[in-house]
Design an enzyme around this catalytic site. Structure first.
Site, PDB file in Angstrom:
ATOM      1  N   VAL A   2       0.863  -1.191   0.000  1.00 19.54           N
ATOM      2  CA  VAL A   2       0.000   0.000   0.000  1.00 19.54           C
ATOM      3  C   VAL A   2       0.894   1.234   0.000  1.00 19.54           C
ATOM      4  O   VAL A   2       1.782   1.367   0.841  1.00 19.54           O
ATOM      5  CB  VAL A   2      -0.927   0.002   1.248  1.00 19.54           C
ATOM      6  CG1 VAL A   2      -1.673   1.321   1.346  1.00 19.54           C
ATOM      7  CG2 VAL A   2      -1.919  -1.152   1.179  1.00 19.54           C
TER       8      VAL A   2
ATOM      9  N   VAL B 283      -1.918  -3.544   6.529  1.00 18.50           N
ATOM     10  CA  VAL B 283      -0.841  -2.881   5.796  1.00 18.50           C
ATOM     11  C   VAL B 283      -1.221  -1.428   5.483  1.00 18.50           C
ATOM     12  O   VAL B 283      -0.393  -0.512   5.568  1.00 18.50           O
ATOM     13  CB  VAL B 283      -0.542  -3.710   4.511  1.00 18.50           C
ATOM     14  CG1 VAL B 283       0.320  -2.948   3.551  1.00 18.50           C
ATOM     15  CG2 VAL B 283       0.112  -5.034   4.878  1.00 18.50           C
TER      16      VAL B 283
ATOM     17  N   ALA C 155       4.351   4.079   3.099  1.00 18.52           N
ATOM     18  CA  ALA C 155       3.949   2.835   2.427  1.00 18.52           C
ATOM     19  C   ALA C 155       4.149   1.685   3.402  1.00 18.52           C
ATOM     20  O   ALA C 155       4.796   1.840   4.439  1.00 18.52           O
ATOM     21  CB  ALA C 155       4.786   2.606   1.178  1.00 18.52           C
ATOM     22  N   LYS C 156       3.600   0.562   3.094  1.00 21.72           N
ATOM     23  CA  LYS C 156       3.873  -0.660   3.858  1.00 21.72           C
ATOM     24  C   LYS C 156       3.508  -1.830   2.966  1.00 21.72           C
ATOM     25  O   LYS C 156       2.625  -1.727   2.109  1.00 21.72           O
ATOM     26  CB  LYS C 156       3.020  -0.701   5.128  1.00 21.72           C
ATOM     27  CG  LYS C 156       3.612  -1.520   6.232  1.00 21.72           C
ATOM     28  CD  LYS C 156       4.788  -0.793   6.870  1.00 21.72           C
ATOM     29  CE  LYS C 156       5.280  -1.425   8.119  1.00 21.72           C
ATOM     30  NZ  LYS C 156       6.171  -0.513   8.850  1.00 21.72           N
ATOM     31  N   GLY C 157       4.184  -2.961   3.205  1.00 27.17           N
ATOM     32  CA  GLY C 157       3.861  -4.163   2.448  1.00 27.17           C
ATOM     33  C   GLY C 157       3.919  -5.357   3.368  1.00 27.17           C
ATOM     34  O   GLY C 157       4.411  -5.268   4.498  1.00 27.17           O
TER      35      GLY C 157
END
Ligand code: NAD
Length: 418
Positions: free
Chosen positions: A61, A85, A106-108
């Site tokens: 994201v 996320v 962001a994050k994943g």
């Protein structure tokens, strides 16, 4: 938005809405600030060691792209979902803005249990995820880093997979890499050391001396272990520590160096001699001066907030305190909170330094890195404390307000295209 439906995303939205009301952000700007710009879900088939093929779910994201590329970790954990996320990506946005970094959040993550996978399976999964993400990432688009369940080796495989696809070496595609692949000195220690620096500042504010203080740390991974070691170096006595398997308590102190050696062999803190076993629930309510949740989100809830017995709550993990618990803690003037987006910002700050060094192919020594890190943390801490005092709001509210306002101002200045 239905795809983000998850308690942690609702928690992040609830925090955002409260701050948006406080900052008087117009209703028409709120969804634009709140909802992620881009979200990807990918299916990741890999060959397992037993000869079967298994398909894992992966997510990324990118919350906003207003101030530069997006930046944020990659998590390997069985509970990873798109909603979790997305919440972590939103918090990364406010964190980067609070620290003045030229990034969106962001994050994943991949829904998997890395402890049950072989090295070969982890490598194949990491490379497959990177391959699927290639259309959406790049040093000027989105830069990943380690988070729960991931480490320098995983970053090295990501960098290699991306570089092979580009036809040349691209170190700036990830941060938190091994130093000999273009990683930054001090990156591995940055979150825990940054946390300890901020605890030192909080101790000044409430007149606590390290030599007489005690600490309890939940989580003994990258953040928790370095935080515990750094606090111990300051003279703080570490009386409680836990990991996913259980916890330890010794009011006379736990030698964190010895515990590190034990965990390197046993892969858990459980069974360490010279301390009594405690559960993670008991650990959080042990008497101590400094409590460091450094594991998962949503650990301090309305169920245990009233029973917490620390003077400083230093949030190493992202989102460890629910808004309901926050409301209870707000009534308790005895606890000084260093909120997550400030307390664990050391990691993304040194990730930013790593990205800058990679782009310039010019590397700094460790003391330069730490000096620059502490200067940025000092500025963010002072601004947050000043705002909290002047406006009589909590440290969390002040930190979120500073971060959200900066992103809102940037969006207003750029305007809406077309
Ligand atoms: P890690 O995987 O290195 O370590 C996580 C630790 O938490 C492990 O010891 C694990 O056993 C423990 N744990 C997991 N579930 C637990 C539970 N239910 N109860 C108690 N312990 C549990 O992860 P990390 O990189 O140290 O990240 C920890 C937290 O810090 C996460 O919230 C992450 O998002 C946040 N964070 C990490 C960084 C970084 O630079 N690594 C930066 C900022 C924030």
């Amino acid at each position: 938005m239905e795809i983000y439906n998850h308690p942690t995303f609702h928690m992040a939205c609830q925090q955002f809405d409260l701050v948006a009301d406080y900052l008087d952000i117009p209703a028409q700007d709120r969804d634009r600030l709140k909802y992620p710009k881009r979200s990807m879900a990918v299916a990741l088939p890999i060959h397992c060691d037993d000869g079967t093929t298994k398909v894992f779910s992966g997510y990324r994201v990118q919350h906003h792209l207003t101030l530069g590329p997006t930046k944020g970790g990659l998590r390997f954990h069985p509970d990873v979902t798109m909603g979790e996320v997305a919440a972590l990506a939103m918090w990364m946005s406010w964190k980067c803005a609070l620290a003045g970094l030229p990034y969106g959040g962001a994050k994943g993550g991949i829904t998997c249990d890395p402890r049950k996978m072989s090295i070969g399976e982890l490598e194949r999964l990491t490379r497959r995820y990177t391959q699927e993400m290639i259309p959406f990432i790049g040093p000027q688009i989105d830069v990943m880093a380690p988070d729960m369940g991931t480490n320098e080796q995983i970053m090295a495989w990501m960098m290699d997979t991306y570089s092979i696809n580009m036809g040349h070496t691209v170190p700036s595609i990830v941060t938190g890499k091994p130093v000999n692949l273009g990683g930054s000195l001090g990156r591995r220690e940055s979150t825990g050391r940054g946390l300890a620096y901020l605890v030192g500042r909080a101790m000044d504010v409430i007149n606590l001396t390290p030599g007489t203080a005690t600490a309890v740390v939940q989580g003994f991974g990258n953040v928790g272990s370095i935080a515990a070691l750094s606090l111990q170096k300051f003279g703080v006595k570490i009386v409680g520590i836990s990991d996913a398997f259980g916890g330890l308590y010794n009011p006379k102190g736990i030698d964190v160096w010895e515990l590190e050696k034990f965990v390197a062999k046993e892969k858990t803190v459980v069974g360490f001699p010279g301390a009594d076993p405690v559960t993670n629930e008991e650990l959080l309510i042990l008497p101590c001066d400094i409590l460091v949740p450094a594991a998962m989100e949503r650990q301090i809830t309305e169920k245990n907030a009233a029973q917490i017995k620390c003077r400083i709550l230093a949030e190493g993990a992202n989102g460890p305190t629910t808004p309901e618990a926050d409301a209870i803690l707000a009534q308790r003037e005895d606890i000084f909170i260093i909120p997550d987006i400030l307390c664990n910002a050391g990691g993304v700050i040194v990730s930013y330094f790593e990205w800058v060094q990679d782009l310039q192919s010019f590397f700094w020594n460790e003391s330069e890195v730490m000096d620059k890190l502490f200067r940025i943390l000092e500025g963010a801490f002072t601004q947050t404390l000043n705002m909290s005092r002047k406006q009589n709001i909590s440290m969390r509210f002040a930190a979120l307000s500073l971060g959200i306002k900066r992103v809102h101002d940037a969006k207003k200045l750029r305007g809406l295209f077309p």
